[in-house]
Motif scaffolding. Structure first.
Motif, PDB file in Angstrom:
ATOM      1  N   UNK A  76       0.843  -1.201   0.000  1.00 51.78           N
ATOM      2  CA  UNK A  76       0.000   0.000   0.000  1.00 51.78           C
ATOM      3  C   UNK A  76       0.882   1.256   0.000  1.00 51.78           C
ATOM      4  N   UNK A  77       1.910   1.238   0.835  1.00 57.19           N
ATOM      5  CA  UNK A  77       2.815   2.381   0.932  1.00 57.19           C
ATOM      6  C   UNK A  77       3.517   2.611  -0.403  1.00 57.19           C
ATOM      7  N   UNK A  78       4.019   1.552  -1.014  1.00 65.23           N
ATOM      8  CA  UNK A  78       4.741   1.707  -2.275  1.00 65.23           C
ATOM      9  C   UNK A  78       3.818   2.231  -3.376  1.00 65.23           C
ATOM     10  N   UNK A  79       2.540   1.850  -3.314  1.00 66.61           N
ATOM     11  CA  UNK A  79       1.593   2.296  -4.337  1.00 66.61           C
ATOM     12  C   UNK A  79       1.160   3.746  -4.128  1.00 66.61           C
ATOM     13  N   UNK A  80       1.291   4.250  -2.912  1.00 66.67           N
ATOM     14  CA  UNK A  80       0.759   5.584  -2.602  1.00 66.67           C
ATOM     15  C   UNK A  80       1.819   6.615  -2.248  1.00 66.67           C
ATOM     16  N   UNK A  81       3.080   6.236  -2.226  1.00 64.22           N
ATOM     17  CA  UNK A  81       4.104   7.200  -1.852  1.00 64.22           C
ATOM     18  C   UNK A  81       4.334   8.194  -2.990  1.00 64.22           C
ATOM     19  N   UNK A  82       4.749   9.385  -2.627  1.00 66.23           N
ATOM     20  CA  UNK A  82       5.051  10.438  -3.594  1.00 66.23           C
ATOM     21  C   UNK A  82       6.520  10.316  -3.964  1.00 66.23           C
ATOM     22  N   UNK A  83       6.810  10.165  -5.260  1.00 69.32           N
ATOM     23  CA  UNK A  83       8.180   9.924  -5.702  1.00 69.32           C
ATOM     24  C   UNK A  83       9.034  11.179  -5.521  1.00 69.32           C
ATOM     25  N   UNK A  84      10.328  11.012  -5.531  1.00 63.22           N
ATOM     26  CA  UNK A  84      11.280  12.122  -5.384  1.00 63.22           C
ATOM     27  C   UNK A  84      12.562  11.596  -4.810  1.00 63.22           C
ATOM     28  N   UNK A  85      13.537  12.515  -4.606  1.00 67.72           N
ATOM     29  CA  UNK A  85      14.787  12.077  -3.981  1.00 67.72           C
ATOM     30  C   UNK A  85      14.516  11.464  -2.608  1.00 67.72           C
ATOM     31  N   UNK A  86      13.524  12.022  -1.916  1.00 62.72           N
ATOM     32  CA  UNK A  86      13.119  11.491  -0.621  1.00 62.72           C
ATOM     33  C   UNK A  86      11.631  11.172  -0.703  1.00 62.72           C
ATOM     34  N   UNK A  87      11.272   9.989  -1.207  1.00 62.21           N
ATOM     35  CA  UNK A  87       9.849   9.631  -1.325  1.00 62.21           C
ATOM     36  C   UNK A  87       9.150   9.758   0.016  1.00 62.21           C
ATOM     37  N   UNK A  88       7.852  10.061  -0.031  1.00 67.67           N
ATOM     38  CA  UNK A  88       7.116  10.238   1.226  1.00 67.67           C
ATOM     39  C   UNK A  88       5.666   9.837   1.015  1.00 67.67           C
ATOM     40  N   UNK A  89       4.976   9.650   2.129  1.00 67.59           N
ATOM     41  CA  UNK A  89       3.546   9.372   2.070  1.00 67.59           C
ATOM     42  C   UNK A  89       2.867  10.291   3.088  1.00 67.59           C
ATOM     43  N   UNK A  90       1.815  11.005   2.680  1.00 67.60           N
ATOM     44  CA  UNK A  90       1.139  11.910   3.628  1.00 67.60           C
ATOM     45  C   UNK A  90       0.512  11.128   4.785  1.00 67.60           C
ATOM     46  N   UNK A  91       0.428  11.793   5.938  1.00 70.44           N
ATOM     47  CA  UNK A  91      -0.185  11.167   7.113  1.00 70.44           C
ATOM     48  C   UNK A  91      -1.614  10.711   6.821  1.00 70.44           C
ATOM     49  N   UNK A  92      -2.350  11.532   6.048  1.00 68.86           N
ATOM     50  CA  UNK A  92      -3.758  11.190   5.828  1.00 68.86           C
ATOM     51  C   UNK A  92      -3.912   9.876   5.055  1.00 68.86           C
ATOM     52  N   UNK A  93      -2.914   9.555   4.217  1.00 71.29           N
ATOM     53  CA  UNK A  93      -3.001   8.277   3.496  1.00 71.29           C
ATOM     54  C   UNK A  93      -2.667   7.103   4.419  1.00 71.29           C
ATOM     55  N   UNK A  94      -1.769   7.341   5.380  1.00 73.23           N
ATOM     56  CA  UNK A  94      -1.522   6.282   6.377  1.00 73.23           C
ATOM     57  C   UNK A  94      -2.802   6.040   7.166  1.00 73.23           C
ATOM     58  N   UNK A  95      -3.466   7.119   7.551  1.00 76.24           N
ATOM     59  CA  UNK A  95      -4.694   6.973   8.342  1.00 76.24           C
ATOM     60  C   UNK A  95      -5.843   6.411   7.512  1.00 76.24           C
ATOM     61  N   UNK A  96      -5.758   6.537   6.192  1.00 77.64           N
ATOM     62  CA  UNK A  96      -6.828   6.018   5.332  1.00 77.64           C
ATOM     63  C   UNK A  96      -6.692   4.515   5.077  1.00 77.64           C
ATOM     64  N   UNK A  97      -5.544   3.954   5.405  1.00 75.98           N
ATOM     65  CA  UNK A  97      -5.327   2.528   5.163  1.00 75.98           C
ATOM     66  C   UNK A  97      -6.308   1.694   5.989  1.00 75.98           C
ATOM     67  N   UNK A  98      -6.974   0.777   5.338  1.00 72.97           N
ATOM     68  CA  UNK A  98      -7.997  -0.033   6.011  1.00 72.97           C
ATOM     69  C   UNK A  98      -7.367  -1.303   6.582  1.00 72.97           C
ATOM     70  N   UNK A  99      -7.618  -1.517   7.861  1.00 70.17           N
ATOM     71  CA  UNK A  99      -7.047  -2.693   8.537  1.00 70.17           C
ATOM     72  C   UNK A  99      -8.168  -3.584   9.063  1.00 70.17           C
ATOM     73  N   UNK A 100      -7.906  -4.876   9.176  1.00 68.27           N
ATOM     74  CA  UNK A 100      -8.900  -5.768   9.781  1.00 68.27           C
ATOM     75  C   UNK A 100      -8.971  -5.498  11.288  1.00 68.27           C
ATOM     76  N   UNK A 101     -10.169  -5.485  11.811  1.00 69.56           N
ATOM     77  CA  UNK A 101     -10.338  -5.258  13.255  1.00 69.56           C
ATOM     78  C   UNK A 101     -11.163  -6.406  13.835  1.00 69.56           C
ATOM     79  N   UNK A 102     -10.532  -7.538  14.056  1.00 71.35           N
ATOM     80  CA  UNK A 102     -11.248  -8.677  14.651  1.00 71.35           C
ATOM     81  C   UNK A 102     -11.540  -8.400  16.126  1.00 71.35           C
TER      82      UNK A 102
END
Length: 423
Positions: A135-161
């Motif tokens: 998920x991170x690799x698909x959503x990171x912003x490319x550049x010399x220092x690739x990054x992913x915004x906090x809101x996309x980390x928080x948008x990641x859907x996880x199983x909650x058993x």
């Protein structure tokens, strides 16, 4: 049926609900430096978290007077922090009690789990899973220092058993991490004991001996039959073509990325670490078997112009920040020459000193190297390869077992954290 299977069958027979991380965690708060007086804090920057052990290591003591601009986020025991700069490195950790109330870099996304819904370590194991890495690799912003915004980390859907299921999964996975920790401690203790001193001394001695003999073997001063020639006069440099992280796949065209030359490969290779998409075949440039693939970009001068002799059976795609050096000489011999102090001294004159260090093919072609007859090149390769093996064998053992345990943990972690979505 395992205990986990029994719990899922009893408590979540229709599947497990998935929720965005932001729904099951709270945000942290920022420090108000104007209000802290002379108080001192430990600063958790991006290098403080060990990517392998997930522990917080070295931190700097800071105050309002010397705090870096990125020192802003207050963290508390049980927070999970994930590095959003270069996120594919998967740098994350759980804040331990001894770092409660300290300050983390804004380069981390701070997640404060609602433990009535998701357990801290359950969330932490999910952030280490392969599904999140993809998920991170698909959503990171490319550049010399690739990054992913906090809101996309928080948008990641996880199983909650149900919490009972989470506790059982955490219990199993924590056993693996505990075993890793014990092995790590065993290795550390061994290295810190008297044996460490002897081992390190022996390793250092062998490395120096190896470096000395390598440079001596490749010096050739006043040796008949040895030609000293600029690389550009006995070979050609073929520059690669650009491909991005998005083009890299688990299968496809074998490829060598320039960064892998100084982080993964040694003197030579017969298999590649990476592949790129097959549909790019017509747009790429390739190194042939017998070429030396040379990195022309690096974070340090030391990294630049390191090479790996490609000895595989087929051509490999190479990145545009690297060259394939093609000649009639022994490629492994050339790869060894690129490591010598004499080569390094010449290289330093041509490497640009910008933030990213770089050397061009024209300047590489000016560097003068010794070229003995081909049979002497092969003899030297045989001698140096034996030295290489001696040095590397000594450092094997526990680290290999530790690596195997980590792979075992990753396999079971991804298997245990895969659920059927009930929605």
């Amino acid at each position: 049926m395992s205990r986990i299977d029994e719990l899922i069958a009893e408590l979540a027979p229709k599947g497990v609900e998935f929720k965005p991380v932001g729904e099951v965690t709270a945000r942290g708060s920022n420090i108000k430096w104007a209000n802290v007086g002379d108080d001192e804090f430990q600063y958790i920057d991006l290098s403080s978290v060990d990517r392998v052990t997930r522990r917080i290591g070295e931190t700097a003591s800071i105050t309002a007077g010397n705090a870096p601009s990125r020192a802003q986020q207050i963290v508390h025991t049980g927070d999970v922090i994930f590095a959003t700069t270069r996120p594919a490195q998967m740098r994350w950790a759980v804040i331990p009690a001894d770092h409660d109330g300290q300050v983390a870099s804004t380069g981390y996304c701070v997640l404060r789990p609602d433990t009535s819904v998701v357990l801290t370590n359950f969330l932490a194991h999910l952030l280490g899973a392969d599904a999140f890495r993809q998920y991170v690799e698909a959503n990171q912003v490319a550049g010399n220092y690739p990054s992913i915004p906090d809101n996309l980390v928080r948008a990641y859907r996880i199983p909650v058993p149900p919490l009972e299921v989470q506790r059982e999964i955490v219990r199993v996975l924590d056993q693996f991490t505990q075993l890793e920790a014990e092995l790590e401690a065993e290795l550390e203790a061994e290295l810190e004991a008297e044996l460490e001193a002897e081992l390190e001394a022996e390793l250092e001695a062998r490395r120096r001996q190896y470096g000395h003999y390598r440079d001596q073997l490749l010096a050739f001063r006043e040796v008949k039959g040895v030609r000293w020639i600029p690389m550009g006069e006995f070979g050609e440099f073929v520059r690669g073509r650009r491909f991005t992280k998005d083009d890299m796949t688990s299968e496809g065209i074998p490829s060598i990325h320039y960064g892998e030359i100084y982080t993964h490969y040694g003197i030579s290779a017969t298999e590649t670490l990476s592949h790129v998409r097959s549909d790019l075949s017509g747009r790429l440039r390739y190194a042939k078997p017998g070429d030396v693939v040379i990195a022309c970009v690096g974070e340090t001068v030391e990294d630049v112009a390191k090479g790996v002799a490609w000895l595989g059976d087929s051509e490999v795609a190479i990145h545009d920040d690297s060259f394939a050096f093609r000649s009639d000489e022994d490629p492994v011999y050339i790869s060894y020459v690129l490591q010598t102090a004499a080569f390094h001294a010449q290289k330093e004159k041509y490497v640009s000193r910008a933030k990213v260090k770089r050397i061009g093919g024209k300047d590489l072609g000016k560097i003068v190297v010794p070229i003995p007859p081909i049979e002497d090149q092969r003899r030297i390769v045989t001698v140096l390869s034996k030295f290489d093996a001696l040095v590397n064998d000594l450092s094997a053992g526990l680290p290999a077992e530790l690596a195997a345990r980590r792979k075992q943990y990753e396999y079971y972690r991804d298997k245990l954290l895969t659920f059927e979505d009930a929605s």
